[in-house]
Design a protein around this motif. Structure first.
Motif, short mmCIF file in Angstrom:
data_model
loop_
_atom_site.label_atom_id
_atom_site.label_comp_id
_atom_site.label_asym_id
_atom_site.label_seq_id
_atom_site.Cartn_x
_atom_site.Cartn_y
_atom_site.Cartn_z
N SER A 74 72.96 46.00 44.87
CA SER A 74 72.61 46.62 46.15
C SER A 74 72.13 48.03 45.85
CB SER A 74 73.82 46.66 47.08
OG SER A 74 74.82 47.53 46.54
N LEU A 75 71.51 48.66 46.82
CA LEU A 75 71.10 50.06 46.62
C LEU A 75 72.31 50.93 46.36
CD1 LEU A 75 68.31 50.31 49.33
CD2 LEU A 75 67.99 50.45 46.85
N LEU A 76 73.38 50.72 47.10
CA LEU A 76 74.60 51.49 46.88
C LEU A 76 75.16 51.23 45.49
CD1 LEU A 76 76.80 53.38 47.90
CD2 LEU A 76 77.87 51.41 49.04
N GLY A 77 75.12 49.97 45.07
CA GLY A 77 75.57 49.64 43.72
C GLY A 77 74.71 50.32 42.66
N LEU A 78 73.41 50.42 42.91
CA LEU A 78 72.53 51.12 41.95
C LEU A 78 72.90 52.59 41.84
CD1 LEU A 78 69.01 49.57 42.68
CD2 LEU A 78 70.47 49.19 40.68
N ARG A 80 75.83 53.92 42.31
CA ARG A 80 77.09 53.98 41.56
C ARG A 80 76.86 53.64 40.08
NH1 ARG A 80 82.05 52.97 44.53
NH2 ARG A 80 82.52 51.30 43.04
N HIS A 81 76.02 52.65 39.82
CA HIS A 81 75.73 52.26 38.44
C HIS A 81 75.08 53.41 37.67
CE1 HIS A 81 74.42 49.89 35.02
NE2 HIS A 81 73.17 50.27 35.26
N LEU A 82 74.13 54.08 38.29
CA LEU A 82 73.45 55.17 37.60
C LEU A 82 74.38 56.36 37.39
CD1 LEU A 82 69.95 54.66 39.12
CD2 LEU A 82 70.54 54.51 36.70
N ALA A 83 75.32 56.59 38.29
CA ALA A 83 76.34 57.62 38.05
C ALA A 83 77.16 57.23 36.82
CB ALA A 83 77.24 57.79 39.27
N ALA A 113 80.78 48.49 45.74
CA ALA A 113 79.78 49.07 46.63
C ALA A 113 79.88 48.39 48.00
CB ALA A 113 78.38 48.91 46.04
N VAL A 114 80.85 48.85 48.78
CA VAL A 114 81.10 48.26 50.09
C VAL A 114 80.59 49.18 51.19
CG1 VAL A 114 83.05 46.89 49.27
CG2 VAL A 114 83.45 49.19 50.16
N ASP A 126 78.93 61.47 43.42
CA ASP A 126 79.16 61.10 42.01
C ASP A 126 77.86 61.15 41.22
OD1 ASP A 126 81.84 60.62 42.59
OD2 ASP A 126 81.64 58.43 42.60
N LEU A 127 76.80 60.59 41.79
CA LEU A 127 75.53 60.57 41.08
C LEU A 127 75.01 61.98 40.84
CD1 LEU A 127 73.22 59.02 39.77
CD2 LEU A 127 72.17 58.80 42.04
#
Length: 186
Positions: A74-78, A80-83, A113-114, A126-127
């Motif tokens: 998801s965009l939110l997951g992206l 968080r992932h990039l952070a 990512a909820v 975080d990012l």
């Protein structure tokens, strides 16, 4: 009726673009940067802005929506992932014990990512924090040929890897955003 959103853009001059060139924060009217490091920094800045643009104007539910089943992306997951990967790149640079993962176990960045405003706010914070920390760490290594960390990786490779990671995920963000509300990328 279809559940598929109609394609659209805010651009008027070029309707297949995300934004008109004069409204695009990634565009600079000057000459390209001089030097390899400045060029790498410029490309990274533009990809970071692209990701930010793809997330603008969406609510927590939209940001957390898994738009391409069965993927957990998801965009939110992206965000968080990039952070998480920004922190990981710093772990490659620094000697000693690595900083702990931000979101726990493997795929915690995507699985957690909820659609909650606090999670969204935290992901953006975080990012920004992790990007700034990695930028600061790499600023102490201006020689792109310098080898750093326990694996003796070239600083140049770290910069290129960062750009590759953002570029790849900006492509995902284009598709995710279009599935959410039909907004097309450029």
């Amino acid at each position: 009726m279809s559940d598929v959103p109609e394609r659209w853009s805010q651009a008027n001059v070029y309707p297949d673009m995300w934004a008109d060139p004069d409204q695009d924060p990634r565009n600079n009217d000057g000459a390209s940067p001089d030097g390899e490091l400045a060029t790498l920094q410029d490309y990274l800045r533009d990809y970071r802005l692209t990701l930010q643009m793809k997330c603008e104007g969406l609510d927590p539910e939209q940001l957390a929506r898994r738009s391409v089943p069965p993927s957990n992306m998801s965009l939110l997951g992206l965000l968080r992932h990039l952070a998480e990967v920004e922190r990981d790149w710093r772990n490659w640079i620094r000697p000693g014990n690595p900083a702990p993962k931000l979101y726990g176990a493997r795929d915690g960045d995507f699985d957690g990512a909820v659609a909650e405003q606090a999670i969204v706010d935290s992901a953006f914070a975080d990012l920004a924090r992790e990007q700034a920390a990695t930028d600061t760490a790499l600023a102490t290594h201006p020689d792109l040929g310098e080898r750093v960390g326990k694996d003796s990786i070239a600083v140049r490779a770290l910069w290129v890897h960062r750009i590759e990671e953002y570029a790849r995920h900006c492509g995902h963000a284009d598709l995710l955003r279009e599935c959410i509300d039909g907004r097309v990328g450029q």
